[in-house]
Design a protein around this motif. Structure first.
Motif, mmCIF file in Angstrom:
data_model
loop_
_atom_site.group_PDB
_atom_site.id
_atom_site.type_symbol
_atom_site.label_atom_id
_atom_site.label_comp_id
_atom_site.label_asym_id
_atom_site.label_seq_id
_atom_site.Cartn_x
_atom_site.Cartn_y
_atom_site.Cartn_z
ATOM 1 N N THR A 136 0.860 -1.414 0.128
ATOM 2 C CA THR A 136 -0.025 -0.088 -0.046
ATOM 3 C C THR A 136 0.867 1.049 0.095
ATOM 4 O O THR A 136 1.934 1.199 0.149
ATOM 5 C CB THR A 136 -0.757 0.028 1.164
ATOM 6 N N SER A 137 0.196 2.319 -0.272
ATOM 7 C CA SER A 137 1.038 3.576 -0.088
ATOM 8 C C SER A 137 0.615 4.557 0.758
ATOM 9 O O SER A 137 -0.704 4.805 1.063
ATOM 10 C CB SER A 137 1.005 4.156 -1.536
ATOM 11 N N ALA A 138 1.381 5.633 1.238
ATOM 12 C CA ALA A 138 1.122 6.703 2.293
ATOM 13 C C ALA A 138 0.645 7.863 1.697
ATOM 14 O O ALA A 138 0.161 8.809 2.213
ATOM 15 C CB ALA A 138 1.872 6.655 3.455
ATOM 16 N N ASP A 139 0.983 8.133 0.104
ATOM 17 C CA ASP A 139 0.807 9.221 -0.385
ATOM 18 C C ASP A 139 0.362 9.288 -1.796
ATOM 19 O O ASP A 139 -0.802 9.493 -1.991
ATOM 20 C CB ASP A 139 2.426 10.119 0.018
ATOM 21 N N VAL A 140 1.268 8.794 -2.700
ATOM 22 C CA VAL A 140 0.974 8.878 -4.098
ATOM 23 C C VAL A 140 1.017 7.286 -4.454
ATOM 24 O O VAL A 140 1.605 6.519 -3.843
ATOM 25 C CB VAL A 140 1.952 9.776 -4.729
ATOM 26 N N PRO A 164 13.102 -7.007 -10.938
ATOM 27 C CA PRO A 164 13.239 -7.723 -12.082
ATOM 28 C C PRO A 164 13.357 -9.281 -12.076
ATOM 29 O O PRO A 164 12.640 -10.083 -12.912
ATOM 30 C CB PRO A 164 14.266 -7.051 -13.071
ATOM 31 N N PRO A 165 14.398 -9.555 -11.358
ATOM 32 C CA PRO A 165 14.529 -11.035 -11.620
ATOM 33 C C PRO A 165 13.885 -11.755 -10.759
ATOM 34 O O PRO A 165 13.784 -13.423 -10.666
ATOM 35 C CB PRO A 165 16.150 -11.299 -11.211
ATOM 36 N N VAL A 166 12.780 -11.280 -10.017
ATOM 37 C CA VAL A 166 12.182 -12.101 -8.791
ATOM 38 C C VAL A 166 10.560 -11.987 -9.293
ATOM 39 O O VAL A 166 10.129 -13.096 -9.162
ATOM 40 C CB VAL A 166 12.226 -11.280 -7.502
ATOM 41 N N SER A 167 9.955 -10.985 -9.582
ATOM 42 C CA SER A 167 8.584 -11.024 -10.173
ATOM 43 C C SER A 167 8.446 -9.889 -10.912
ATOM 44 O O SER A 167 9.003 -8.969 -11.412
ATOM 45 C CB SER A 167 7.664 -10.919 -8.878
ATOM 46 N N GLY A 168 6.863 -9.457 -11.335
ATOM 47 C CA GLY A 168 6.463 -8.467 -12.036
ATOM 48 C C GLY A 168 6.364 -7.149 -11.176
ATOM 49 O O GLY A 168 6.326 -7.073 -10.301
ATOM 50 N N LYS A 169 5.679 -6.136 -11.718
ATOM 51 C CA LYS A 169 5.468 -5.087 -11.113
ATOM 52 C C LYS A 169 3.964 -5.089 -10.587
ATOM 53 O O LYS A 169 3.065 -5.329 -11.158
ATOM 54 C CB LYS A 169 5.553 -3.613 -11.954
ATOM 55 N N VAL A 170 3.908 -4.322 -9.425
ATOM 56 C CA VAL A 170 2.788 -4.133 -8.742
ATOM 57 C C VAL A 170 2.558 -3.020 -8.169
ATOM 58 O O VAL A 170 3.544 -2.326 -7.507
ATOM 59 C CB VAL A 170 2.402 -5.239 -7.520
ATOM 60 N N ASP A 171 1.431 -2.085 -8.293
ATOM 61 C CA ASP A 171 1.145 -0.997 -7.836
ATOM 62 C C ASP A 171 0.954 -0.694 -6.343
ATOM 63 O O ASP A 171 0.317 -1.591 -5.899
ATOM 64 C CB ASP A 171 0.137 0.007 -8.535
ATOM 65 N N LEU A 172 1.514 0.077 -5.631
ATOM 66 C CA LEU A 172 1.148 0.514 -4.234
ATOM 67 C C LEU A 172 0.230 1.756 -4.332
ATOM 68 O O LEU A 172 0.543 2.889 -4.984
ATOM 69 C CB LEU A 172 2.189 0.833 -3.476
ATOM 70 N N VAL A 173 -1.099 1.605 -3.908
ATOM 71 C CA VAL A 173 -1.999 2.592 -4.412
ATOM 72 C C VAL A 173 -2.723 2.990 -2.734
ATOM 73 O O VAL A 173 -3.164 2.359 -2.066
ATOM 74 C CB VAL A 173 -3.237 1.929 -4.997
ATOM 75 N N PRO A 174 -2.882 4.380 -2.650
ATOM 76 C CA PRO A 174 -3.227 4.943 -1.248
ATOM 77 C C PRO A 174 -4.606 4.340 -0.990
ATOM 78 O O PRO A 174 -5.629 4.281 -2.079
ATOM 79 C CB PRO A 174 -3.194 6.560 -1.497
ATOM 80 N N GLY A 175 -5.002 3.861 0.163
ATOM 81 C CA GLY A 175 -5.924 3.370 0.510
ATOM 82 C C GLY A 175 -6.719 2.083 0.017
ATOM 83 O O GLY A 175 -7.728 1.667 0.113
ATOM 84 N N ARG A 176 -5.668 1.269 -0.563
ATOM 85 C CA ARG A 176 -5.988 0.013 -1.266
ATOM 86 C C ARG A 176 -4.613 -0.907 -1.150
ATOM 87 O O ARG A 176 -3.689 -0.500 -0.913
ATOM 88 C CB ARG A 176 -6.058 0.170 -2.730
ATOM 89 N N GLU A 177 -5.227 -2.051 -0.531
ATOM 90 C CA GLU A 177 -4.123 -2.932 -0.302
ATOM 91 C C GLU A 177 -3.916 -4.217 -1.699
ATOM 92 O O GLU A 177 -4.767 -4.692 -1.870
ATOM 93 C CB GLU A 177 -4.178 -3.939 0.655
ATOM 94 N N ASN A 178 -2.795 -4.042 -2.417
ATOM 95 C CA ASN A 178 -2.570 -4.979 -3.467
ATOM 96 C C ASN A 178 -1.519 -6.127 -2.987
ATOM 97 O O ASN A 178 -0.935 -5.760 -1.832
ATOM 98 C CB ASN A 178 -1.894 -4.393 -4.752
ATOM 99 N N THR A 179 -1.519 -7.016 -3.510
ATOM 100 C CA THR A 179 -0.503 -8.339 -3.132
ATOM 101 C C THR A 179 0.341 -8.702 -4.262
ATOM 102 O O THR A 179 -0.071 -8.762 -5.130
ATOM 103 C CB THR A 179 -1.406 -9.424 -2.472
ATOM 104 N N MET A 180 1.591 -8.979 -3.732
ATOM 105 C CA MET A 180 2.629 -10.064 -4.845
ATOM 106 C C MET A 180 2.953 -11.248 -4.175
ATOM 107 O O MET A 180 3.380 -11.237 -2.908
ATOM 108 C CB MET A 180 3.578 -8.995 -4.905
#
Length: 321
Positions: A148-152, A159-175
């Motif tokens: 998650t993100s605290a601001d923006v 790169p050698p471990v996994s793909g990109k995942v966004d950190l979005v304020p007010g929302r929890e994403n998982t990788m």
């Protein structure tokens, strides 16, 4: 005297490549990448070949009014081939997407990562550990990052471990991922998040299970008490200069007014300023006195300390292993 694992210098981080995977998730992404590279290269080579043959044919013969061959070629190469290639790429992408989006298994290690401008807070909820800009994981065991993100909006990418995942304020994403090779891998923010986006880095340290558990046990310890009068004076400088209003040090300050990296085990880290500077005495001094001069746009203000105060503060911070 044994040195705690957290104080052992890390190996130099490897920038790595998506084409050099070190885990099953990364292998899936690398396979899809190679598939698209091969298909794209073959189509490009065939197109160039047809262009060369067309130019040679035009140079040798006068133009003819019969365009049936040209229409057939356009229909085949411009309609039939894309109708075969694009669904194939989409299907492969869908398979990979489903595979890497599977829920983490029960034995996965839970780690929380919060993005700030321009650094990363790392939490191990099962151990109560809070640190910054370093993510330690056990080799050969699934890991679930709760992001998650605290601001923006930020984006976490190794790169050698996994793909990109966004950190979005007010929302929890998982990788979810797994690293099968021990090492230190360089991670970065992959979403423009402000003036210091390019210098928002971190390291992912994959280590054997025993070393990982020892690392967590070390980070669970409170900060060491000052051993010398100079270190004790440095702790007083830390508190008097209001550093403790933002930075947390276990049993010394709670931080929280303006979120800043946890410093309880600062001396164990190889870098400061989110991977921008090597953690040396000179760099630490420059960062304390004028962070805006080194990394414009960070939330940390300059500190007006005289020489004795600075040396005492440095001695104290260097003792925080």
């Amino acid at each position: 005297m044994d040195v705690p694992s957290a104080a052992v210098p890390l190996a130099a981080p490897v920038p790595g490549s998506v084409l050099d995977p070190v885990g099953p998730v990364a292998e899936q992404i690398a396979g899809l990448t190679w598939f698209m590279i091969v298909i794209g290269t073959l189509l490009w080579a065939a197109t160039v070949l047809f262009l060369v043959l067309a130019l040679r044919h035009r140079a040798r013969r006068a133009p003819r009014r019969n365009t049936r061959g040209a229409k057939a070629f356009i229909a085949g190469w411009g309609v039939v081939v894309p109708m075969i290639v694009l669904p194939a790429v989409f299907a492969y992408s869908l398979v990979v997407g489903v595979h890497i989006s599977r829920p983490a298994p029960p034995q996965a290690v839970d780690i929380e990562v919060v993005g700030y401008q321009f650094w990363w807070e790392v939490r191990y909820p099962d151990s109560g550990v809070v640190t910054a800009n370093e993510v330690h994981v056990p080799v050969g065991r699934p890991v679930r990052l709760r992001l998650t993100s605290a601001d923006v909006i930020h984006s976490l990418w190794v790169p050698p471990v996994s793909g990109k995942v966004d950190l979005v304020p007010g929302r929890e994403n998982t990788m979810t991922f797994q690293v099968d090779e021990p090492g230190t891998y360089l991670g970065e923010c992959a979403e423009f998040c402000g003036i210091q986006h390019a210098r928002m880095q971190f390291v992912l340290v994959a280590q054997p299970e025993e070393e990982f558990e020892e690392h967590l046990r070390t980070l669970q310890l409170a900060s060491s008490r000052p051993d010398t009068s100079l270190e004790a004076a440095g702790r007083e400088v830390f508190l008097a200069a209001s550093c403790g209003e933002c930075h947390r040090i276990e049993d010394v300050s709670g931080g929280g007014v303006a979120p800043a990296p946890d410093l309880t085990h600062l001396a164990s880290r190889d870098t400061i300023a989110a991977g921008m500077l090597e953690n040396t005495r000179g760099n630490l001094a420059g960062w304390i006195l004028d962070p805006q001069g080194l990394k414009p746009g960070v939330r940390m203000p300059p500190n007006n300390l005289d020489g004795d105060e600075l040396q005492a503060l440095l001695a104290y911070l260097e003792s925080l292993e």
